[in-house]
Design an enzyme around this catalytic site. Structure first.
Site, PDB file in Angstrom:
ATOM      1  N   HIS A  14       0.825  -1.211   0.000  1.00 28.93           N
ATOM      2  CA  HIS A  14       0.000   0.000   0.000  1.00 28.93           C
ATOM      3  C   HIS A  14       0.854   1.252   0.000  1.00 28.93           C
ATOM      4  CE1 HIS A  14      -2.911  -3.065   1.188  1.00 28.93           C
ATOM      5  NE2 HIS A  14      -3.842  -2.240   0.760  1.00 28.93           N
ATOM      6  N   ASP A  74       8.745  -6.316   2.462  1.00 24.11           N
ATOM      7  CA  ASP A  74       8.846  -5.777   3.813  1.00 24.11           C
ATOM      8  C   ASP A  74      10.250  -5.249   3.984  1.00 24.11           C
ATOM      9  OD1 ASP A  74       7.221  -5.318   6.206  1.00 24.11           O
ATOM     10  OD2 ASP A  74       8.887  -6.311   7.194  1.00 24.11           O
ATOM     11  N   GLY A 163       9.976   8.037   2.352  1.00 25.41           N
ATOM     12  CA  GLY A 163      10.382   7.536   3.661  1.00 25.41           C
ATOM     13  C   GLY A 163      11.653   8.185   4.185  1.00 25.41           C
ATOM     14  N   TYR A 164      12.628   7.357   4.568  1.00 25.48           N
ATOM     15  CA  TYR A 164      13.866   7.820   5.194  1.00 25.48           C
ATOM     16  C   TYR A 164      14.969   8.123   4.165  1.00 25.48           C
ATOM     17  CZ  TYR A 164      11.822   5.819   9.502  1.00 25.48           C
ATOM     18  OH  TYR A 164      11.014   5.503  10.569  1.00 25.48           O
TER      19      TYR A 164
HETATM   20  O1  LIG Z   1      13.663   2.594  -0.137  1.00 26.22           O
HETATM   21  C1  LIG Z   1      13.321   3.141   0.931  1.00 26.22           C
HETATM   22  N1  LIG Z   1      13.561   4.435   1.167  1.00 26.22           N
HETATM   23  C2  LIG Z   1      13.180   5.056   2.275  1.00 26.22           C
HETATM   24  N2  LIG Z   1      12.506   4.463   3.274  1.00 26.22           N
HETATM   25  C3  LIG Z   1      12.234   3.149   3.094  1.00 26.22           C
HETATM   26  C4  LIG Z   1      12.629   2.434   1.943  1.00 26.22           C
HETATM   27  N3  LIG Z   1      12.226   1.172   2.059  1.00 26.22           N
HETATM   28  C5  LIG Z   1      11.613   1.084   3.225  1.00 26.22           C
HETATM   29  N4  LIG Z   1      11.610   2.282   3.862  1.00 26.22           N
HETATM   30  C6  LIG Z   1      11.017   2.589   5.173  1.00 26.22           C
HETATM   31  C7  LIG Z   1       9.751   3.387   5.025  1.00 26.22           C
HETATM   32  C8  LIG Z   1       8.673   2.368   5.047  1.00 26.22           C
HETATM   33  O2  LIG Z   1       7.446   2.863   5.524  1.00 26.22           O
HETATM   34  C9  LIG Z   1       9.242   1.306   5.989  1.00 26.22           C
HETATM   35  C10 LIG Z   1       8.842  -0.052   5.529  1.00 26.22           C
HETATM   36  O3  LIG Z   1       7.676  -0.514   6.176  1.00 26.22           O
HETATM   37  P1  LIG Z   1       6.795  -1.626   5.442  1.00 26.22           P
HETATM   38  O4  LIG Z   1       5.759  -2.096   6.368  1.00 26.22           O
HETATM   39  O5  LIG Z   1       7.676  -2.618   4.795  1.00 26.22           O
HETATM   40  O6  LIG Z   1       6.138  -0.808   4.241  1.00 26.22           O
HETATM   41  P2  LIG Z   1       4.862   0.124   4.196  1.00 26.22           P
HETATM   42  O7  LIG Z   1       4.016  -0.078   5.420  1.00 26.22           O
HETATM   43  O8  LIG Z   1       5.282   1.491   3.916  1.00 26.22           O
HETATM   44  O9  LIG Z   1       4.063  -0.445   2.937  1.00 26.22           O
HETATM   45  P3  LIG Z   1       3.457  -1.943   2.769  1.00 26.22           P
HETATM   46  O10 LIG Z   1       3.643  -2.657   4.062  1.00 26.22           O
HETATM   47  O11 LIG Z   1       2.029  -1.755   2.410  1.00 26.22           O
HETATM   48  O12 LIG Z   1       4.223  -2.568   1.645  1.00 26.22           O
HETATM   49  O13 LIG Z   1      10.660   1.395   5.833  1.00 26.22           O
HETATM   50 MG   LIG Z   2       3.611  -1.938   6.125  1.00 27.70          MG
END
Ligand SMILES: O=c1nc[nH]c2c1ncn2[C@H]1C[C@H](O)[C@@H](COP(=O)(O)OP(=O)(O)OP(=O)(O)O)O1
Ligand SMILES: [Mg+2]
Length: 215
Positions: A14, A74, A163-164
């Site tokens: 998402h 993830d 994100g970060y």
């Molecule tokens: O390339 C990246 N550049 C910057 N920040 C990032 C990256 N990759 C992961 N991140 C950080 C932000 C994200 O919010 C969290 C993962 O959390 P995570 O639960 O895997 O993803 P999410 O909740 O945003 O989307 P979803 O779970 O629907 O795939 O780590």
């Molecule tokens: Mg997530």
């Protein structure tokens, strides 16, 4: 390993930033990538303590709801001076109760680094980790992990990515992920001989090589 030779796939995420990156990566392979939004899939609770567990939760939920193979991601930021935090809780650290605030989350990481006395680059090392999970409706799953080492910088730099990205400077580069063009951060091309730069590109390269017949 089970056969997967293209066809339809649900991208079980998402996060718009991730979805855009995965769409770029998957584009050349002639896969019909459906989004979680197209199927109105709910966002499952991520209660696992490892990237693999949460990746499986997301991919299996999407696969069983749609009857199609699903690919989830993830990911998170692992900071050495913080004992690996935020790690699997990287998204949670940005949660406000009313959406996500990554400026706040980056300030929190910085605040904790200052508390640890991590003021020089050698004490501010970390990595982004991404685990892609390809799961089928019957529960079979396969995993692909990518990591990229770097340094946490302050103040944040750059408006690109998500994100970060503005506080993460990958080793060997002068720019943060927030300053890099998308093609540099997350692209991977078959036949290039490497795995790309970002954690997501590297995980995807493993997926593409073992599953999609990429060179
Ligand atoms: O390339 C990246 N550049 C910057 N920040 C990032 C990256 N990759 C992961 N991140 C950080 C932000 C994200 O919010 C969290 C993962 O959390 P995570 O639960 O895997 O993803 P999410 O909740 O945003 O989307 P979803 O779970 O629907 O795939 O780590
Ligand atoms: Mg997530």
């Amino acid at each position: 390993m089970r056969k997967f030779e293209g066809g339809k796939l649900v991208v079980a995420s998402h996060n718009k930033g991730k979805i855009a990156e995965i769409a770029d990566l998957i584009g050349p392979f002639g896969i019909e990538a459906k989004s979680a939004a197209e199927y109105n899939l709910p966002e499952p609770e991520e209660t696992g303590t490892t990237f693999e567990q949460n990746a499986y939760t997301k991919a299996f939920a999407a696969a069983s709801a749609t009857g199609l193979p699903a690919l989830s991601d993830d990911s998170g930021l692992v900071v050495d001076a913080l004992g690996g935090a935020p790690g699997v809780y990287t998204a949670d650290w940005a949660e406000t109760g009313n959406g996500r605030d990554f400026d706040m989350a980056m300030r929190k990481v910085e605040h904790l680094l200052q508390q640890e006395g991590a003021t020089t680059p050698d004490k501010r090392t970390g990595r982004f980790v991404a685990v892609l999970c390809l799961a089928w409706p019957d529960g079979h799953a396969e995993y692909f992990r990518g990591e990229v080492e770097g340094t946490l910088v302050w103040p944040p730099r750059g408006e690109k990515g998500f994100g970060y990205d503005p506080v993460f400077q990958p080793n060997g580069y002068e720019e943060t992920f927030g300053e890099m063009p998308a093609s540099q951060k997350h692209s991977w091309e078959a036949g290039r001989g490497d795995l790309g730069l970002s954690h997501r590109a590297r995980a995807f390269a493993l997926f593409a090589r073992t599953r999609l017949g990429a060179a």
